[in-house]
Design an enzyme around this catalytic site. Structure first.
Site, short mmCIF file in Angstrom:
data_model
loop_
_atom_site.label_atom_id
_atom_site.label_comp_id
_atom_site.label_asym_id
_atom_site.label_seq_id
_atom_site.Cartn_x
_atom_site.Cartn_y
_atom_site.Cartn_z
N GLU A 79 88.24 20.79 24.99
CA GLU A 79 87.48 21.77 25.74
C GLU A 79 88.43 22.85 26.26
OE1 GLU A 79 85.17 20.36 29.09
OE2 GLU A 79 84.25 22.31 29.36
N GLY A 87 92.14 18.52 35.42
CA GLY A 87 92.13 17.28 36.19
C GLY A 87 91.85 16.10 35.28
N ALA A 88 90.80 16.23 34.47
CA ALA A 88 90.43 15.16 33.55
C ALA A 88 89.39 15.71 32.59
CB ALA A 88 89.85 13.98 34.32
N MET A 89 89.13 14.94 31.51
CA MET A 89 88.23 15.43 30.46
C MET A 89 87.29 14.32 30.02
SD MET A 89 87.28 17.90 28.58
CE MET A 89 85.85 17.65 27.50
N HIS A 113 83.04 11.96 38.46
CA HIS A 113 82.65 13.23 37.84
C HIS A 113 82.67 13.11 36.31
CE1 HIS A 113 82.59 17.73 37.56
NE2 HIS A 113 83.23 17.47 36.43
N GLU A 114 83.78 12.63 35.77
CA GLU A 114 83.89 12.55 34.31
C GLU A 114 82.89 11.54 33.76
OE1 GLU A 114 85.49 14.96 33.22
OE2 GLU A 114 86.64 15.42 35.02
N HIS A 133 79.42 12.97 33.54
CA HIS A 133 79.24 13.89 32.41
C HIS A 133 78.63 13.21 31.20
CE1 HIS A 133 80.64 17.85 33.40
NE2 HIS A 133 81.88 17.51 33.68
N GLU A 157 78.84 21.75 34.64
CA GLU A 157 79.83 21.59 35.71
C GLU A 157 79.22 21.66 37.11
OE1 GLU A 157 82.44 20.23 35.21
OE2 GLU A 157 82.80 20.56 33.08
ZN ZN Z 1 83.45 18.57 34.67
#
Ligand code: ZN
Length: 857
Positions: free
Chosen positions: A124, A264-266, A300-301, A304, A323
């Site tokens: 991304e 931060g993270a994916m 959060h991740e 998603h 987001e």
């Molecule tokens: Zn996100």
């Protein structure tokens, strides 16, 4: 301003067209190697239009080794700067490519790259085109099968998206693993990892009884510090089932921690890749804030998986669709785990620190931008945090039950597709929201300002609240927005006479009637911060002091004390001298008195506003004046409340391993009390801080003491920094704190320190965390970044240029502090713009940096 070099044409939302070709299925075989990896791709392509156009496959820095169409080898075509254009005869074809890529030379950290001896990916937004030729856009959804082959000793662990399949040995010391993802996904969610990793394993039983294998993959030495991330993952999985009815859908869920990471993270499907700082924690190496951030980012991740992966975005203009929604979901999760009022205070502070200035600066853009040149510049506080505020407002309008039904409808209606903001709004409208009105929030930039006045009719015992809204962009008034209002009217003696939280401002100006108003009312606006707006005028100082003591909405009580401090600072600056702090001192004393009931809330309430927040309220920012005024206020509070602060400092005792909300609150309050006691570099506080540092049994206390000491001229400061360095030199994410705390010091020699740190053997500009800790740590240092000769700006500009040669995304983020030059008084504004111009004149700039620089000048 004359442009020295041409930027690419921006992409525009209005130009969206569906893809010419789709790729319903694809298989990949990776011959992994750090120096040269071969990627064998087999794409089943299908024409998506009536007439047939050429198939355009995006590609960047790919060496094309071979090409076959429908099994027939093709002469190698010329590869353009943006990829490969192929003429396809029919409506279906199988396109096979083999490309070579160079992971260890990939310093952009986009695509496949090496980090600490392992290989990992970040796709991304547009990284997949650096792995293979492919239509790299989120509305092309593909079912992926992946086979990874690598040297067994160098890369014993091979991970991909989806569910694990066959694995085994190959000849020549190599092995393979196959992964199959049954869910069609856009290529930005693609991921592979290969390396020497150990797993912390656990499992989760979903609501329908399926067992999911969970694993967190880290370096062997870090296994003991992965437990909190695992606990957070399981809490998030249970929460999403309970609150949103969302169940996990694969047999496994893997998280991998890597040290070199742009974000931060994916949320790659089934294989989340994390910046190690958002995985690794124990009481000795992580602060309470780190623990909370890890829980929030893991959640959060994970969230998603539905809001982003199962329902994805049609194009990158819709980024807030995944987001903003997911940030709102992780904020709800964090509020449920901790204190909702304190969480709200933290979110609003972050919004005010990062999003409001963005909305008032050169890069201001709507939550759904209408054009961009480099999408990575739009992963912003506006898209994420203001985007979350919009969902919060809509959820508040609908109420919990209807909001839940609307979300259910959105997920059910768009599962397996690429959706738009309109789709989300339509789902909200189906439950009764006036979506056409709320849609305006997505297309207008800028923070609206509400002007509120109260007219009291003493004879009738009622009052009229008049609220007007104005939001200007480039001097033009924008359309009125729907703005939820939560207000209360108080009497001067602290009695609440009326409160309403169900009002909605829909026009440029609305009036609302309140009855039972038997005394001149004092207005408390935007309680709970239900809308992301400014409110004016600020109440008088005596009214703020009353609200700080009597407001029953805790956010509003916190905010009244903050505003009181802001007023005192503004008046002190206007007068050119410290004056009239008695009411602030009294309000802080009264807030402190309640510390035993709710230490976390009291800590936030008595915290002085950050210098940058004070600056945001000035017409033109005068950094030294702000610093002087804030220091004077700290001294007044220390002088007036030393006994109270010492009492709190000594009474807040915890066990470092106690991670309860109360223990965290006590530690936070102790650190803030120490910060106030350190005003004027007082010797008694310095020695208390060093004692706290030396005796600390957790990172929160150690870091609070080190931060307090970092501004001091006393020898204890250097001693503490030395001890910290020796203890944590082997922990990269902890050492970032050591760099950042020195960069944030208000000492006069901080620029020299920062220059030395940039030459430190453990400083590495290729590592985004380390670069950010030092460069953005210093740029956020209002007292020292803005020196009168512009030396701080020159240093930052040099970091931008150096970083741009390595990692354009990282470099573009460093430009932000300079881009605010218009907001600063002379000489600072001019010195900043000179630096921006100099960056703009440098040859070979990336489009990432050029877009930010050119928008700013
Ligand atoms: Zn996100």
């Amino acid at each position: 301003m004359q442009r020295k070099s041409k930027l690419p044409e921006p992409r525009r939302l209005q130009d969206y067209a569906p893809p010419d070709w789709l790729v319903p299925a694809a298989s990949f075989r990776f011959e992994l190697d750090a120096v040269r990896t071969l990627v064998h791709a087999r794409l089943e392509v299908v024409c998506n239009r009536d007439d047939i156009r050429a198939l355009v496959l995006d590609g960047e820095e790919l060496e094309l080794v071979s090409l076959r169409i429908d099994g027939v080898a093709q002469p190698l075509p010329n590869v353009g700067a943006d990829g490969l254009t192929l003429a396809i005869a029919g409506r279906h074809a199988v396109v096979e490519t083999v490309v070579a890529i160079r992971p260890s030379a990939n310093t952009q950290l986009m695509g496949l790259y090496a980090s600490g001896g392992n290989l990992c990916t970040q796709c991304e937004a547009e990284g997949f085109r650096r792995i293979s030729f492919f239509p790299d856009r989120p509305d092309v959804l593909t079912r992926y099968a992946v086979r990874l082959e690598a040297d067994l000793r160098a890369f014993p662990v091979l991970l991909g998206n989806g569910n694990p399949g066959d694995a085994g040995l190959l000849g020549g010391g190599r092995h393979f693993a196959e992964w199959d993802d049954p869910f069609p996904k856009p290529c930005y969610l693609f991921a592979v990892v290969a390396g020497q990793l150990e797993a912390l394993r656990d499992s989760f039983v979903t609501a329908s009884g399926r067992v999911v294998g969970l694993a967190i993959w880290v370096a062997a030495a870090d296994i003991d510090r992965s437990g909190h991330a695992m606990l957070s993952l399981k809490q998030a999985m249970a929460w999403d089932e309970r609150v949103y009815g969302r169940e996990y859908d694969l047999d496994v869920f893997n998280i991998v921690a890597v040290n070199d990471f742009n974000f931060g993270a994916m949320e790659n499907k089934g294989l989340n890749i994390f910046n190690a700082r958002y995985v690794l924690a124990d009481a000795d190496t992580a602060t309470d804030h780190d623990f909370d951030s890890i829980a929030a980012v893991v959640a959060h991740e994970y969230f998603h998986n539905w809001s982003g992966n199962r329902v994805t975005c049609r194009d990158w203009f819709q980024l807030a669709l995944k987001e903003g929604f997911t940030v709102y979901r992780d904020q709800q999760f964090s509020a449920d785990l901790g204190s909702p009022a304190v969480r709200r205070i933290e979110s609003v502070r972050s919004l005010r620190l990062h999003q409001f200035p963005e909305d008032n600066g050169p890069m201001a853009h709507p939550v759904r931008p209408e054009s961009y040149i480099e999408i990575s510049n739009f992963y912003t506080a506006t898209v994420y945090n203001k985007g979350a505020e919009l969902i919060r407002m809509m959820a508040g309008q609908l109420g919990a039950e209807r909001y839940r039904r609307a979300c259910d409808g959105y997920f059910a209606g768009h599962d397996g597709t690429a959706a738009t903001v309109e789709d989300f709004l339509a789902a909200m409208a189906a439950e009764g929201l006036d979506a056409a009105l709320f849609a305006r929030w997505y297309s207008q930039s800028g923070t609206p300002t509400l002007t509120a006045t109260v007219e009291h009719f003493a004879g009738d015992g009622c009052a009229l609240l008049h609220v007007a809204q104005a939001s200007r962009r480039h001097g033009t008034l924008q359309e009125p927005l729907p703005i939820p209002l939560s207000v209360a009217l108080f009497a001067a003696d602290g009695r609440r006479m009326a409160a309403r939280d169900d009002l909605l401002l829909t026009d440029a100006e609305n009036s609302f009637l309140f009855e039972g108003i038997d005394a001149p009312p004092i207005l408390s606006m935007n309680r709970g911060f239900v809308a992301p707006v400014h409110v004016q005028p600020a109440p008088a100082r005596d009214a703020l002091a009353m609200l700080a003591a009597h407001e029953d909405d805790r956010f509003a009580r916190y905010d009244a004390l903050q505003q009181l401090m802001h007023s005192a600072l503004a008046e002190g600056m206007a007068a050119g001298t410290a004056l009239g702090h008695a009411d602030v001192v009294a309000a802080v004393r009264s807030a402190l008195a309640g510390w035993q009931d709710d230490p976390a809330f009291v800590a936030e309430a008595v915290l002085l506003p950050a210098e940058s927040l004070v600056g945001d309220r000035q017409h033109k920012v005068d950094p030294p004046a702000i610093h002087a005024a804030r220091e004077a206020l700290r001294l007044s509070i220390r002088a007036g409340l030393a006994d109270e602060l010492w009492a709190v400092f000594h009474a807040c005792r915890t066990h470092g391993g106690d991670l309860s909300a109360r223990a965290k609150g006590l530690r936070r309050l102790k650190g803030i009390a120490l910060g106030l006691l350190m005003a004027g570099d007082a010797a008694d506080a310095t020695s208390a801080a060093f004692g706290m540092f030396s005796a600390a049994d957790c990172m929160t206390d150690r870091m609070a003491a080190l931060s307090a000491l970092s501004h001091s001229a006393a020898p204890e400061r250097d001693a503490a920094l030395r001890v910290f360095f020796e203890r944590y030199r082997g922990f990269p994410e902890v050492l970032d704190k050591w760099f950042a705390v020195q960069a944030a010091s208000t000492r006069g020699d901080t620029l020299e320190t920062v220059q030395m740190l940039a030459d430190h053997p453990l400083f590495d500009a290729r590592n985004p965390n380390r670069l950010r800790a030092l460069a953005l740590g210093f740029a956020g240092n209002q007292a020292r970044f803005h020196d009168r000769k512009g030396a701080g700006y020159a240093w930052l500009a040099a970091q931008v240029l150096a970083a741009d040669r390595i990692n354009p995304q990282s470099a573009a983020r460093l430009v932000g502090p300079l881009a605010r030059w218009r907001r600063l008084m002379p000489p600072w504004g001019g010195l900043m713009s000179d630096r921006l111009l100099a960056i703009g004149r440098s040859p070979g700039l990336s489009k990432d940096v050029r877009e930010v620089v050119e928008s700013s000048i």
